[in-house]
Design an enzyme around this catalytic site. Structure first.
Site, PDB file in Angstrom:
ATOM      1  N   GLU A  79      41.388  56.924  40.631  1.00 45.55           N
ATOM      2  CA  GLU A  79      41.944  56.230  38.540  1.00 45.55           C
ATOM      3  C   GLU A  79      42.205  56.454  37.403  1.00 45.55           C
ATOM      4  OE1 GLU A  79      39.131  57.424  40.263  1.00 45.55           O
ATOM      5  OE2 GLU A  79      39.704  55.600  42.298  1.00 45.55           O
ATOM      6  N   HIS A 148      30.005  49.944  46.580  1.00 47.15           N
ATOM      7  CA  HIS A 148      31.266  48.813  47.663  1.00 47.15           C
ATOM      8  C   HIS A 148      30.845  47.102  47.294  1.00 47.15           C
ATOM      9  CE1 HIS A 148      31.821  52.304  49.625  1.00 47.15           C
ATOM     10  NE2 HIS A 148      32.441  52.605  49.675  1.00 47.15           N
TER      11      HIS A 148
END
Lengths: 356, 429
Positions: A79, A148
């Site tokens: 990322e 998540h």
């Protein structure tokens, strides 16, 4: 909103016509990306699994096939690399739209977002800008457990130089995303994955209705924009104001309907810049305010909203401002429906607001 | 493992915490360093497989020998006029550093960082690039700006945060930015420029452009995650980028062992990613030029990224806020076996009959005079702490493209405070 709609009548009536196809939120996002890739040769899409495979949620399906690997490509699982490279691409003159697969995984890219993308225009006095849109699925309600399900929007609203945008309907998802991509400031575009396929009432034991039955799933073909910094009035009402965004717009709507409350629900759509005028006007009218978000409570965006309402509407308030949020715990797996700010928590807050 | 009783390691485990060889008061001796003779290093083809650079990552590419002459296949064969230009840039950088350091001590600004001893790693490298190649420097590459002809007065305006400062007094001194000179905005956050340089290079490649990117990082900052991300992205996309790792042995008070130098070289890291990698005598201006040129040609030919470790020595303190006598031997600087880059180039030019002591002294004097005069010119625009140089409104501008309502409100607050704290003193533009 209606001023930007090519087919306002169709959108309002919730009827599909030859241009107003019904799309779910994923399809609307895919459509926005497709249009911007077509319109602007400097738009590129990058991220983990976004290329050949078309994304783990299918948001970028068929785009690589259509626009080639120079425009839509897979990245290493990094990322920091994805966002850092996007900053460099922006400095070159591209308009990158990087994807972070889950908002829960945006943290390795935070230094690049906070120290670099957000400050580049300021620190270089406009020598360089970061015209990028970071798309990322966020929010809970899908048994995603701790990594998540998170809603980290407050980390970004606290950063000067970033804009934070969260759609709650397919129509807005497309129009807002196009606005974000065209915006010259770095934008965090959080997609509430719980409502990718259909709005969610918060009544987790009831069947979910697909977007196809919802009026805001009529998504015009072609280019249109929903402006940043403008809230949407979901329902007009006199009794209390609800400030919400993302999935919680639909939960709030369902609960107010269920309880028969004449609530004015505002979908904020953009957290920074915030539509303060719409908020102020509504709370001054109703005198009561309920703020709803999935994110944890302490120092969440609701605290900022509450402070603003208190400062600007103090003499109009008839009850303490209510914040209905996730608990201050990591997002649990098995206790999801105990954690999620659902109908019971919203209902109690409404009762407190209305008790006099 | 199953048949091994718990807690029975013999001998007991020990934590290794690196320690530099010499602390204050110690006599420094660098004879342990393996300094190969100039000219002895092979020069692979610029289009080679990265594996062909394997011998070079533990070697040291050197051109200038003890006889002050150029040797071997890495000699870039620069004409004397180019060498004299390089020497003038060196002289200017050193004069500039001296003056600005003094300016900080005199209270004209808050902060400064010298690059003494490392001038070649920026000046010589920059001269090997094209003017439109994009550079993503760290904070110790002022030599690039000087080599690219950025006006000294603009550098000083920035350092003094005065009314002519193009960055409007927003940035700490030396965090320059110049789009016109393809010099990326310097950030205080270490190593962030590495993935950005790769992204810029990827963009250039995706547009079938011919420009390449080069970036600089200290050896200490290679420990940051961004270094790993950048190397991975560069190799995956075959990005036309050059990573310059300036190994000056020290990251503030931490010696290079805290970035892993006890076990391997920084050039060897690049090889692990599949990136062509070179290790260069960073105080040898000809070797630095040659390596950068090799890497630039490689990138331009679509053969991908290169990592260059510039082996050098940070001759001065980390910054004006640092006193190196608190953590390292004062003798290190004089004992450093690779000498001083300016002196080495000067001696080379003299050895080939293209320079002399008189001209050198005159050049140094001219540089010092030029910096002095330019400093005076810049001081007319103000120095830090003397007056309010920037209209308050500029504090709120450029956070976003447009001023959002909350910044408008805060700007109004600042304006009210200005009238109370400094009545009538500054314009509200």
């Amino acid at each position: 909103m209606s001023s930007e709609v090519k087919e306002p009548a169709a959108a309002e009536a919730g009827t599909a016509n030859e241009t107003g196809r019904r799309l779910n939120m994923i399809e609307a996002i895919n459509d926005a990306l497709d249009i911007m890739l077509e319109r602007d040769p400097d738009v590129i899409i990058m991220g983990e699994d976004v290329g050949y495979f078309g994304g783990v949620f299918r948001a970028t399906a068929h785009l690589q096939e259509k626009y080639g690997k120079n425009r839509v490509f897979d990245t290493p699982i990094s990322e920091c690399g994805i966002i850092g490279a996007a900053v460099g691409m922006g400095a070159y003159g591209l308009r990158p739209v990087p994807e972070i697969q889950f908002a829960d995984y945006i943290y390795p890219g935070l230094d690049q977002l906070i120290s670099e993308a957000a400050r580049l225009r300021y620190r270089s006095a406009c020598d360089y800008i970061a015209p990028m849109t970071v798309r990322s699925p966020f929010g809970g309600g899908i048994f995603g457990g701790q990594t998540h399900s998170q809603s980290p929007e407050a980390l970004f609203t606290h950063v000067a130089g970033l804009k934070t945008v969260i759609p709650s309907t397919p129509y807005d998802a497309k129009g807002l995303l196009i606005s974000c991509i065209e915006d010259d400031d770095p934008v965090i575009f959080f997609e509430p994955k719980r409502i990718y396929n259909g709005p969610f009432s918060g009544y987790y034991d009831k069947p979910v209705e697909p977007w196809k039955k919802h009026k805001d799933s009529v998504v015009p073909e072609g280019y249109y924009k929903v402006p940043l910094g403008k809230a949407r009035v979901v329902t007009e009402g006199e009794t209390l104001t609800v400030l919400a965004y993302g999935t919680m717009v639909h939960v709030a709507e369902a609960v107010c309907r269920e309880k028969g409350v004449d609530a004015e629900i505002l979908d904020l759509r953009t957290l920074v810049p915030l539509d303060i005028e719409a908020i102020e006007a509504s709370v001054k009218k109703t005198g009561k305010c309920m703020i709803v978000h999935e994110a944890t409570r302490t120092s969440g965006f609701g605290a900022e909203l509450s402070a603003l309402v208190q400062e600007r509407c103090f003499y109009h308030l008839e009850a303490p401002i209510e914040r209905v949020t996730g608990f201050d715990t990591p997002y649990p797996h098995s206790l999801e429906w105990a954690y999620f700010p659902g109908p019971v928590r919203l209902g109690e807050a409404i009762d407190r607001l209305l008790k006099d | 493992m199953a048949d091994r009783p718990a807690g029975q390691n013999k001998p007991a485990l020990e934590l290794h915490v690196p320690e530099p060889r010499y602390r204050p008061g110690d006599k420094a001796d660098f004879s342990y360093l393996d300094i190969p003779p100039a000219g002895a290093q092979p020069r692979p083809d610029e289009a080679c497989d990265p594996r062909e650079t394997t011998p070079l990552v533990h070697d040291l590419i050197r051109v200038l020998g003890d006889d002050d002459r150029a040797h071997g296949p890495w000699d870039p064969k620069l004409d004397p006029e180019t060498l004299r230009i390089m020497l003038r840039h060196f002289s200017m950088v050193r004069a500039f550093d001296e003056r600005m350091f003094r300016g900080q001590r005199q209270g004209k600004t808050s902060f400064y960082m010298k690059c003494t001893g490392e001038e070649a790693t920026s000046v010589s490298a920059a001269m090997a690039l094209a003017a439109d190649d994009m550079v993503f420097p760290s904070y110790r590459q002022q030599g690039i700006l000087i080599a690219r002809g950025y006006p000294l007065v603009e550098m000083i305006n920035q350092i003094y945060s005065n009314k002519a400062d193009k960055l409007k007094g927003r940035q700490l001194p030396i965090m320059y930015s110049s789009r016109e000179h393809n010099f990326f905005s310097i950030s205080g956050n270490l190593a962030t420029q590495l993935p950005q340089a790769v992204g810029w290079a990827m963009a250039s490649a995706s547009k079938n452009d011919s420009r390449i990117a080069a970036t600089w990082v200290g050896e200490g900052s290679t420990a940051e995650g961004d270094f790993h991300a950048a190397c991975t992205f560069a190799t995956v996309y075959n990005a036309p980028v050059i990573f310059n790792v300036v190994n000056n042995q020290w990251a503030i008070s931490s010696f290079s062992g805290f970035a892993g130098a006890e076990r391997t070289t920084f050039a060897a890291r690049g090889l692990g990613y599949g990136i062509a990698s070179l290790r260069v005598d960073g105080n040898d201006p000809l070797a630095v030029y040659a390596a950068e040129q090799w890497a630039a040609n490689r990138a331009r030919a679509n053969k991908g990224p290169t990592l260059i470790e510039h082996f050098t020595y940070r001759a001065e303190g980390h910054s004006t806020s640092d006193d190196p006598s608190a953590y390292r031997s004062a003798q290190e600087r004089e004992e450093w076996p690779l000498g001083d880059p300016i002196n080495r180039l000067k001696k080379h030019l003299i050895a080939i009959g293209e320079w002399d002591e008189e001209r050198h002294s005159a050049m140094d004097l001219e540089a010092a005079e030029h910096v002095k005069a330019t400093t005076k010119e810049a001081e007319k625009n103000g120095i830090l702490g003397h007056g309010l140089h920037q209209p308050f409104r500029t504090m709120f501008q450029d956070v976003y493209e447009d001023l959002p309502w909350h910044l408008e409100e805060q700007a109004a607050q600042a304006r009210r405070e200005r009238e109370i704290k400094w009545p009538g003193e500054e314009p509200w533009a």
